[in-house]
Write a protein that holds these residues in place. Sequence first.
Motif, PDB file in Angstrom:
ATOM      1  N   GLU A 183       0.817  -1.217   0.000  1.00 49.37           N
ATOM      2  CA  GLU A 183       0.000   0.000   0.000  1.00 49.37           C
ATOM      3  C   GLU A 183       0.848   1.264   0.000  1.00 49.37           C
ATOM      4  OE1 GLU A 183      -2.467  -0.404   3.401  1.00 49.37           O
ATOM      5  OE2 GLU A 183      -3.559  -2.147   2.620  1.00 49.37           O
ATOM      6  N   THR A 184       2.010   1.200   0.649  1.00 45.57           N
ATOM      7  CA  THR A 184       2.865   2.388   0.742  1.00 45.57           C
ATOM      8  C   THR A 184       3.635   2.643  -0.547  1.00 45.57           C
ATOM      9  OG1 THR A 184       3.126   2.069   3.127  1.00 45.57           O
ATOM     10  CG2 THR A 184       4.747   3.462   2.024  1.00 45.57           C
ATOM     11  N   ALA A 185       4.188   1.585  -1.119  1.00 48.06           N
ATOM     12  CA  ALA A 185       5.108   1.749  -2.248  1.00 48.06           C
ATOM     13  C   ALA A 185       4.407   1.795  -3.602  1.00 48.06           C
ATOM     14  CB  ALA A 185       6.137   0.619  -2.244  1.00 48.06           C
ATOM     15  N   PHE A 186       3.164   1.321  -3.685  1.00 47.92           N
ATOM     16  CA  PHE A 186       2.504   1.199  -4.984  1.00 47.92           C
ATOM     17  C   PHE A 186       1.091   1.759  -4.927  1.00 47.92           C
ATOM     18  CE2 PHE A 186       5.536  -2.228  -4.419  1.00 47.92           C
ATOM     19  CZ  PHE A 186       6.345  -2.085  -5.535  1.00 47.92           C
ATOM     20  N   ASP A 187       0.707   2.441  -5.953  1.00 44.55           N
ATOM     21  CA  ASP A 187      -0.642   3.006  -6.054  1.00 44.55           C
ATOM     22  C   ASP A 187      -1.556   1.951  -6.655  1.00 44.55           C
ATOM     23  OD1 ASP A 187      -2.927   4.472  -6.381  1.00 44.55           O
ATOM     24  OD2 ASP A 187      -1.935   6.215  -7.275  1.00 44.55           O
ATOM     25  N   THR A 188      -1.994   1.018  -5.807  1.00 43.98           N
ATOM     26  CA  THR A 188      -2.801  -0.099  -6.313  1.00 43.98           C
ATOM     27  C   THR A 188      -4.139   0.367  -6.864  1.00 43.98           C
ATOM     28  OG1 THR A 188      -3.628  -0.511  -4.063  1.00 43.98           O
ATOM     29  CG2 THR A 188      -1.710  -1.777  -4.776  1.00 43.98           C
ATOM     30  N   ALA A 189      -4.699   1.439  -6.309  1.00 43.20           N
ATOM     31  CA  ALA A 189      -5.977   1.949  -6.813  1.00 43.20           C
ATOM     32  C   ALA A 189      -5.825   2.423  -8.255  1.00 43.20           C
ATOM     33  CB  ALA A 189      -6.477   3.076  -5.925  1.00 43.20           C
ATOM     34  N   ALA A 190      -4.714   3.106  -8.551  1.00 43.89           N
ATOM     35  CA  ALA A 190      -4.478   3.594  -9.908  1.00 43.89           C
ATOM     36  C   ALA A 190      -4.236   2.434 -10.873  1.00 43.89           C
ATOM     37  CB  ALA A 190      -3.297   4.547  -9.927  1.00 43.89           C
ATOM     38  N   ILE A 191      -3.488   1.420 -10.424  1.00 48.48           N
ATOM     39  CA  ILE A 191      -3.226   0.259 -11.277  1.00 48.48           C
ATOM     40  C   ILE A 191      -4.532  -0.456 -11.604  1.00 48.48           C
ATOM     41  CG2 ILE A 191      -2.074  -1.983 -11.406  1.00 48.48           C
ATOM     42  CD1 ILE A 191       0.055  -0.809  -9.481  1.00 48.48           C
TER      43      ILE A 191
END
Length: 298
Positions: A183-191
């Motif tokens: 959650e911190t390192a990657f914008d999972t919502a955007a992906i």
Amino acid sequence: MPYPDQVNSPESGPRPQSLMLTFLGIHVLGRGLAVSSGSVIDVLGRVGVTEEAARSTLTRMVGRGLLERHRQGRKMYFALTPRAASVLQDGHDRVWRRGAANLDWDGQWTLVGFSLPEAWRRERHDLRSRLTWGGFGPLQSGLWVAPGAVDAAALLADLGLDAHLRVFRGTVLKPTEVSAVVETAFDTAAIAAEYRAFLERWSKPGAGARDALGSQLLLHTDWLELVRHDPHLPAEHLPADWPAIRAQELFHTLSQGYDEQARREAEQVLDTIPVPTATRGRPSEGTGRETAEGVSPP
């Protein structure tokens, strides 16, 4: 090896170079052929690229060491350089071998720490762009992480920053949770949003171009942008409704539907010659910093 650039968003349409490399990757890669400029212009015209834009793109790609010219009579033909072939093979592997879901993650992370002088803005940009391309995300200031074993030495070698880098590999330990790293390192919502946008675009009746070849180029270029920007996060730490699997299934279905007719259409339009044996595998000129500069393939 060379690295692709950040292509335009689907909303603004793929760049001519992205479409051209898709075409070359599907219909030229591995065949030892050079294709005429007229063929390229014809194919790209099917997806709205003007003749001027196609010719300009060919010229730029020659200048970047991605294509080489071969004249035969009054015609000019273009062949892939080893640099371009490497880019295209990487794209093929990401689409057909790695897949959109990381189902067999071994719990390992690759970590890259760095500290660069404040004045090195270009070097900092280059490094961050290359790390993003390699599937890394920023965990905290000066520390980026990627799931799995990433060959960071090969990924970053030509940037000339080895003295400023620290590379590690390891696992997450308590009290840190893997979900917190993701959650911190990657914008999972955007992906996820990009995959859902792909599903929405390509589920509509009439999606694509007017013919199979044009539709194939648009579909593969769109999908390749998604998988090249997806850090391949472990599926077990993503939401249960992660849309990448459904998007991949749709891509495969549509690709299979276009394939045979697109191949026939390509055979009709392609004007090719064998690449002279003496030039095959010849080292090409180029910057070797395509991703960092944000201007080169695809």
